[in-house]
Design an enzyme around this catalytic site. Structure first.
Site, short mmCIF file in Angstrom:
data_model
loop_
_atom_site.label_atom_id
_atom_site.label_comp_id
_atom_site.label_asym_id
_atom_site.label_seq_id
_atom_site.Cartn_x
_atom_site.Cartn_y
_atom_site.Cartn_z
N TYR A 42 0.01 3.92 18.47
CA TYR A 42 1.93 4.52 18.88
C TYR A 42 1.50 5.49 19.82
CZ TYR A 42 2.06 0.39 15.27
OH TYR A 42 1.84 -0.29 15.00
N TYR A 173 5.70 -4.83 7.25
CA TYR A 173 4.20 -4.22 7.63
C TYR A 173 2.79 -4.40 7.12
CZ TYR A 173 1.62 -1.52 10.23
OH TYR A 173 0.58 -1.39 11.74
N ASP A 274 -0.30 -8.09 -0.41
CA ASP A 274 -1.00 -7.18 1.04
C ASP A 274 -1.02 -6.05 -0.61
OD1 ASP A 274 -1.86 -5.08 2.69
OD2 ASP A 274 -0.32 -6.11 3.83
N LYS A 303 -8.05 0.14 3.05
CA LYS A 303 -7.59 1.74 3.15
C LYS A 303 -8.28 2.95 2.40
CE LYS A 303 -2.62 1.57 4.96
NZ LYS A 303 -2.79 2.19 6.26
C1 LIG Z 1 0.75 -2.70 3.75
C2 LIG Z 1 -0.45 -2.80 4.89
N1 LIG Z 1 -1.31 -3.96 5.53
C3 LIG Z 1 -1.62 -3.97 6.64
C4 LIG Z 1 -1.73 -2.68 7.36
C5 LIG Z 1 -3.32 -2.35 8.51
O1 LIG Z 1 -3.68 -1.69 7.43
P1 LIG Z 1 -5.40 -1.46 9.05
O2 LIG Z 1 -4.72 0.23 9.68
O3 LIG Z 1 -6.56 -0.80 8.36
O4 LIG Z 1 -5.52 -2.21 10.06
C6 LIG Z 1 -1.49 -1.47 6.66
C7 LIG Z 1 -1.70 -0.58 7.12
O5 LIG Z 1 -0.91 0.55 7.19
C8 LIG Z 1 -0.58 -1.62 5.51
O6 LIG Z 1 -0.17 -0.20 5.26
#
Ligand SMILES: Cc1ncc(COP(=O)(O)O)c(C=O)c1O
Length: 455
Positions: A42, A173, A274, A303
């Site tokens: 960003y 997100y 997620d 992560k």
């Molecule tokens: C809940 C969630 N889903 C998906 C993602 C995307 O993951 P990446 O940054 O490894 O593509 C993130 C990243 O911050 C996240 O917090």
């Protein structure tokens, strides 16, 4: 270093590669190059928007980042939820080195290997019941794309091709690729910028009842109404269980998740959890779904999967979803990245999962939760602070006004701590190995910065 672009590209006297920078001898030059040529997350390429917005880091060990000028910082971010065992953990480093000597990478089409098999076995065991089929991919966003494609292929294979949209929560997100982005909060995710290409999804108001408040059924009403009305066109609901992360760092009531599971079953809609941020203990449970004692139909993790050492993610689903997809028109699941199940990443993920157990992650996270309550709680008394909330090893201070990043980051560095606030949110998620004393130093540093009168 500021050679004209054409000269850099075509001067035949130049060797193929530019000379390497060495922070000790040319830190300024290296930073100038970075500023001019490298996108950060960003970030702007307009120099007017760029004062010092990146700091050169030379090494990272345990909970410390060492900057190029030798400054040591206590890291409050775990590199965005990932480095749960700290940096350069000897067991994780050894796992990578050992695997590199045998096989760093091999394609996963038509081949398989022990690190991937071991990892899949561990994931099936650790994750909520019923998630038995594992798809390994490169990053969190890709894991979400995979989840969405699974949901769509599943509905098509059942002859329900009209179930082709997803429903997501506002303030959510899910990543930055186009499919994932279509599921992020429409306002903060700036959907209007990409309106011509983003899939149009349904959005419902985010849960308002907090994790520790008394549950009220009215909170689930927006989701119930949306499913009631549109279920015939909805393939899946996607949500971040319990903790809405980058969309607002909000902790919501487990009953919302329990009710969402019931509604998905009632309306024949898949539930995608997620857990890319929350997975592997961060919220005080191994997976945040466990707060509500539910299993999703599809689960995304990433992560902390590798202890933050390498990029790797996984999407898990049920026997029923997997076999239905496989019996569909394509006869297979339509995805297969080049670096799928990279052996180095799988090997270090295996070691990281073993470390979670050996280190008693639950005890580590409970201890951090207490330390966060004690250390950040007093921020509640500051006039500039709207709210302080803690869950597991996540600490959030919500300010009344957005913080000025150009002021707060240097102020934190002055205190010997590394934070990356956004908007009104000053938040930390320390590595599980952080000691009580180190956490005290980190939280005291934050309070000192917030009391400085700058914010
Ligand atoms: C809940 C969630 N889903 C998906 C993602 C995307 O993951 P990446 O940054 O490894 O593509 C993130 C990243 O911050 C996240 O917090």
């Amino acid at each position: 270093m500021n050679l004209p672009k054409n000269k850099m590209k075509h001067d035949p006297s130049r060797t193929m590669f530019a000379p390497e920078f060495n922070f000790q001898t040319s830190a300024q030059e290296a930073l100038a190059f970075d500023r001019q040529h490298i996108w950060h997350p960003y970030s702007s390429m307009n120099s007017a928007n760029k004062e010092q917005d990146v700091w050169p880091v030379a090494s990272a060990k345990g909970i410390y980042l060492t900057l190029a000028d030798g400054t040591e910082l206590i890291d409050g971010m775990s590199s965005w939820w990932s480095t749960v065992h700290g940096y350069s953990h000897p067991r994780l480093v050894a796992a990578i080195c050992e695997q590199a000597q045998t096989m760093s990478h091999v394609m996963f089409g038509g081949l398989t290997h022990e690190p991937a098999i071991n990892l899949a076995q561990k994931l099936v065991q650790l994750t909520p019941a019923g998630l038995d089929k594992v798809f390994l991919s490169d990053s969190g966003s890709v894991a979400v794309e995979v989840a969405v494609k699974m949901a769509i292929q599943y509905q098509q294979a059942r002859g329900k091709a009209n179930k082709s949209k997803l429903v997501a929560l506002k303030s959510g997100y899910h990543g930055d690729t186009l499919g994932a982005m279509s599921l992020c909060d429409p306002t903060t995710g700036m959907h209007h910028l990409f309106s011509g290409i983003l899939a149009q999804q349904y959005f419902v108001a985010q849960p308002e009842i907090r994790f520790d408040q008394e549950w009220q059924n009215s909170d689930i009403q927006p989701l119930r109404s949306c499913l009631e009305k549109h279920h015939q066109t909805i393939a899946a609901l996607i949500l971040e269980p319990i903790v809405q992360g980058a969309g607002g760092m909000r902790f919501y009531h487990p009953q919302y998740l329990a009710q969402a599971r019931i509604l998905c079953d009632k309306y024949d809609v898949l539930l995608i959890a997620d857990e890319i941020a929350t997975g592997f203990g961060r919220s005080g449970k191994m997976f945040a779904c466990e707060h509500a004692d539910i299993s999703p139909d599809i689960l995304c993790v990433g992560k902390a999967l590798t202890g933050g050492q390498m990029t790797l993610a996984a999407t898990l689903t049920t026997e029923q979803v997997a076999t239905t997809i496989s019996a569909g028109e394509a006869g297979c699941f339509m995805h297969g990245p080049t670096f799928m199940a990279n052996p180095l990443a799988c090997a270090v993920a295996n070691e990281s999962l073993a470390l979670l157990i050996d280190n008693d992650w639950h005890q580590q996270v409970s201890r951090l939760e207490k330390g966060l309550l004690k250390g950040l709680g007093p921020a509640n008394e500051l006039d500039s602070v709207a709210d302080v909330r803690i869950l597991g090893a996540i600490g959030v201070i919500e300010m009344k006004s957005p913080v000025d990043m150009k002021k707060i980051q240097p102020a934190c560095i002055e205190q010997g701590i590394w934070l990356r606030p956004f908007g009104r949110l000053v938040y930390i998620m320390p590595a599980y190995i952080m000691t009580d004393k180190e956490l005290e130093e980190l939280t005291a540093g934050i309070l000192k910065v917030l009391k400085s009168g700058l914010f």
